[in-house]
Scaffold this motif. Structure first.
Motif, PDB file in Angstrom:
ATOM      1  N   GLN A  16       0.817  -1.212   0.000  1.00 15.05           N
ATOM      2  CA  GLN A  16       0.000   0.000   0.000  1.00 15.05           C
ATOM      3  C   GLN A  16       0.854   1.266   0.000  1.00 15.05           C
ATOM      4  OE1 GLN A  16      -2.590  -1.061   3.238  1.00 15.05           O
ATOM      5  NE2 GLN A  16      -4.211  -1.736   1.856  1.00 15.05           N
ATOM      6  N   GLU A  17       2.016   1.178   0.665  1.00 16.82           N
ATOM      7  CA  GLU A  17       2.974   2.309   0.661  1.00 16.82           C
ATOM      8  C   GLU A  17       3.615   2.481  -0.704  1.00 16.82           C
ATOM      9  OE1 GLU A  17       6.377   1.819   3.312  1.00 16.82           O
ATOM     10  OE2 GLU A  17       5.009   1.718   5.004  1.00 16.82           O
ATOM     11  N   GLY A  18       3.526   1.456  -1.532  1.00 12.34           N
ATOM     12  CA  GLY A  18       4.185   1.477  -2.839  1.00 12.34           C
ATOM     13  C   GLY A  18       5.641   1.071  -2.743  1.00 12.34           C
ATOM     14  N   TYR A  19       6.050   0.587  -1.547  1.00 12.94           N
ATOM     15  CA  TYR A  19       7.451   0.173  -1.387  1.00 12.94           C
ATOM     16  C   TYR A  19       7.717  -1.127  -2.145  1.00 12.94           C
ATOM     17  CZ  TYR A  19      12.011  -0.487   0.696  1.00 12.94           C
ATOM     18  OH  TYR A  19      13.356  -0.659   0.863  1.00 12.94           O
ATOM     19  N   ILE A  20       6.769  -2.068  -2.041  1.00 13.59           N
ATOM     20  CA  ILE A  20       6.896  -3.314  -2.823  1.00 13.59           C
ATOM     21  C   ILE A  20       6.213  -3.073  -4.161  1.00 13.59           C
ATOM     22  CG2 ILE A  20       6.202  -5.738  -2.991  1.00 13.59           C
ATOM     23  CD1 ILE A  20       6.331  -5.931   0.036  1.00 13.59           C
ATOM     24  N   LYS A  21       6.927  -3.382  -5.217  1.00 12.88           N
ATOM     25  CA  LYS A  21       6.391  -3.193  -6.566  1.00 12.88           C
ATOM     26  C   LYS A  21       5.819  -4.531  -7.061  1.00 12.88           C
ATOM     27  CE  LYS A  21       8.508   0.915  -6.843  1.00 12.88           C
ATOM     28  NZ  LYS A  21       8.406   1.316  -5.444  1.00 12.88           N
ATOM     29  N   GLY A  22       4.899  -4.450  -7.976  1.00 15.33           N
ATOM     30  CA  GLY A  22       4.368  -5.665  -8.608  1.00 15.33           C
ATOM     31  C   GLY A  22       3.282  -6.315  -7.771  1.00 15.33           C
ATOM     32  N   GLY A  23       2.948  -7.531  -8.137  1.00 15.01           N
ATOM     33  CA  GLY A  23       1.830  -8.220  -7.488  1.00 15.01           C
ATOM     34  C   GLY A  23       2.257  -9.043  -6.300  1.00 15.01           C
ATOM     35  N   SER A  24       1.301  -9.354  -5.456  1.00 11.91           N
ATOM     36  CA  SER A  24       1.559 -10.194  -4.292  1.00 11.91           C
ATOM     37  C   SER A  24       0.234 -10.810  -3.868  1.00 11.91           C
ATOM     38  CB  SER A  24       2.081  -9.321  -3.155  1.00 11.91           C
ATOM     39  OG  SER A  24       3.220  -9.904  -2.583  1.00 11.91           O
ATOM     40  N   HIS A  25       0.253 -12.087  -3.597  1.00 16.17           N
ATOM     41  CA  HIS A  25      -0.975 -12.777  -3.187  1.00 16.17           C
ATOM     42  C   HIS A  25      -0.767 -13.252  -1.756  1.00 16.17           C
ATOM     43  CE1 HIS A  25      -0.351 -13.175  -7.537  1.00 16.17           C
ATOM     44  NE2 HIS A  25      -1.647 -12.909  -7.610  1.00 16.17           N
ATOM     45  N   LEU A  26      -1.614 -12.770  -0.866  1.00 15.65           N
ATOM     46  CA  LEU A  26      -1.336 -12.977   0.563  1.00 15.65           C
ATOM     47  C   LEU A  26      -1.990 -14.241   1.114  1.00 15.65           C
ATOM     48  CD1 LEU A  26      -1.476  -9.244   1.662  1.00 15.65           C
ATOM     49  CD2 LEU A  26       0.470 -10.600   0.894  1.00 15.65           C
ATOM     50  N   TYR A  27      -1.317 -14.827   2.092  1.00 13.41           N
ATOM     51  CA  TYR A  27      -1.657 -16.159   2.610  1.00 13.41           C
ATOM     52  C   TYR A  27      -2.459 -16.093   3.911  1.00 13.41           C
ATOM     53  CZ  TYR A  27      -0.577 -21.174   3.329  1.00 13.41           C
ATOM     54  OH  TYR A  27      -0.642 -22.544   3.484  1.00 13.41           O
ATOM     55  N   ALA A  28      -2.684 -14.873   4.442  1.00 15.26           N
ATOM     56  CA  ALA A  28      -3.367 -14.744   5.741  1.00 15.26           C
ATOM     57  C   ALA A  28      -4.693 -15.505   5.719  1.00 15.26           C
ATOM     58  CB  ALA A  28      -3.618 -13.278   6.042  1.00 15.26           C
ATOM     59  N   GLY A  29      -4.958 -16.245   6.772  1.00 17.99           N
ATOM     60  CA  GLY A  29      -6.163 -17.074   6.871  1.00 17.99           C
ATOM     61  C   GLY A  29      -5.847 -18.546   6.682  1.00 17.99           C
ATOM     62  N   GLU A  30      -4.795 -18.814   5.873  1.00 12.01           N
ATOM     63  CA  GLU A  30      -4.483 -20.205   5.522  1.00 12.01           C
ATOM     64  C   GLU A  30      -3.294 -20.767   6.323  1.00 12.01           C
ATOM     65  OE1 GLU A  30      -5.779 -19.287   0.891  1.00 12.01           O
ATOM     66  OE2 GLU A  30      -4.386 -20.898   1.271  1.00 12.01           O
TER      67      GLU A  30
END
Ligand SMILES: Cc1ncc(C[n+]2csc(CCOP(=O)(O)OP(=O)(O)O)c2C)c(N)n1
Length: 305
Positions: A16-30
């Protein structure tokens, strides 16, 4: 499990800060899926991961600093900043990598399992994949080959009910994906993917079968991802009630409660574990942010083509 949850919340913040570029799929919940599965195998066993692979990498005992640095594209990352979130591999822990290709984990898992068998290494491979990936052609080719050749692989399906915005009911003819194992004369186990001990028990059984030369098992874990498919997903295809229902069975909260109720840990110890996990993740962010970018000339290194 706490480490994975905080890791993913940190990645979301950095996205959200724009520090990480590109896509990311998060694992929270699993979290219970990765942690239960890794607790069932040996450190020298292999895994093949998915596009939603941070949790697998953390649970396979990856170095948190190196993993965070990798996702931030830094030279200190476990792939020298060239893999990123979608190709997060960590050979030092037997993690053969996340994969941007849905279904990509299957062929690599069979290859690693064949290598283990031919070299009489006694290692098993956990092949993680999603419900969407279960419908790809390579899934069926790999399951057939693994069963025919009795390869030491465990097919671990993380059925989180959706492939992007498409529900399992819309995309798939069967209710339980694991019934397909029958077509390959392979045993199948369904386990609650929100219960870390149930996952461990299922994968332990499957890994034992694989290790003694009796071939693959299809383990289906019923689970749920808390964030959207990726950061731009408003989750319009599912209801707030459905989300709340799954979150009420949160794997971390329920396991912590169980440990306290059974006198395994005290509330103070639980708080300490929680704080330590948070501190570790904050340190991994500091490490990543203090790390250098890869040098331009590094572009020509580590090429196999
Ligand atoms: C071969 C291929 N087709 C399509 C995509 C686009 N895509 C990325 S993730 C995804 C959904 C995968 O769903 P699932 O396997 O259930 O995993 P989940 O995202 O639910 O963890 C799709 C279709 C891709 N990356 N690769």
């Amino acid at each position: 499990m706490r480490h994975i949850r905080y890791f993913e919340e940190k990645v979301m913040e950095l996205l959200q800060e724009g520090y990480i570029k590109g896509g990311s799929h998060l694992y929270a919940g699993e979290e219970a899926c990765a942690v239960g599965a890794m607790a069932a195998i040996r450190p020298d066993d292999y895994i093949t991961s998915t596009h939603r692979g941070h949790g697998h990498a953390v649970a396979k005992d990856g170095d948190l600093n190196e993993l965070m640095a990798e996702i931030c594209g830094k030279a200190t990352g476990c792939c020298k900043g060239k893999g990123g979130s979608l190709h997060l591999a960590d050979l030092s822990t037997g993690n053969l990598g996340a994969n941007g290709i849905v279904g990509g984990s299957f062929g690599i898992a069979c290859g690693a399992a064949l290598s283990s068998k031919m070299q009489k290494q006694d290692k098993v491979v956990l092949c993680f994949f999603g419900d969407g990936a279960a419908n790809t052609g390579i899934a069926h080719e790999a399951m057939n080959m693994a069963a025919a050749w009795k390869l030491p692989v465990v097919f671990v399906c993380e059925n989180n009910l959706y492939g992007m915005s498409v529900s399992v009911e819309r995309a798939t003819s069967v209710k339980d994906l694991s019934v397909r194992a029958k077509a390959y004369d392979m045993p199948a186990i369904i386990a609650d993917g929100m219960d870390v001990l149930a996952v461990k028990e299922a994968v332990e059984k499957a890994a034992k079968t694989a290790r003694k030369g009796d071939g693959p098992t299809f383990v289906e874990l019923k689970t749920y991802r808390y964030f959207g498919h990726s950061r731009s997903d408003p989750r319009a295809y599912r209801t707030k009630e459905e989300e709340a229902e799954w979150k009420s069975r949160d794997a971390i909260e329920t396991f912590e409660k169980r440990l306290i109720e059974n006198g395994v840990i005290t509330e103070e110890e639980a708080k300490k574990i929680d704080q330590e996990a948070l501190d570790d993740i904050n340190k991994s962010e500091e490490f990543a942010k203090a790390s250098p970018d890869p040098k331009p000339e590094a572009l020509y290194e580590d090429l196999f083509a």
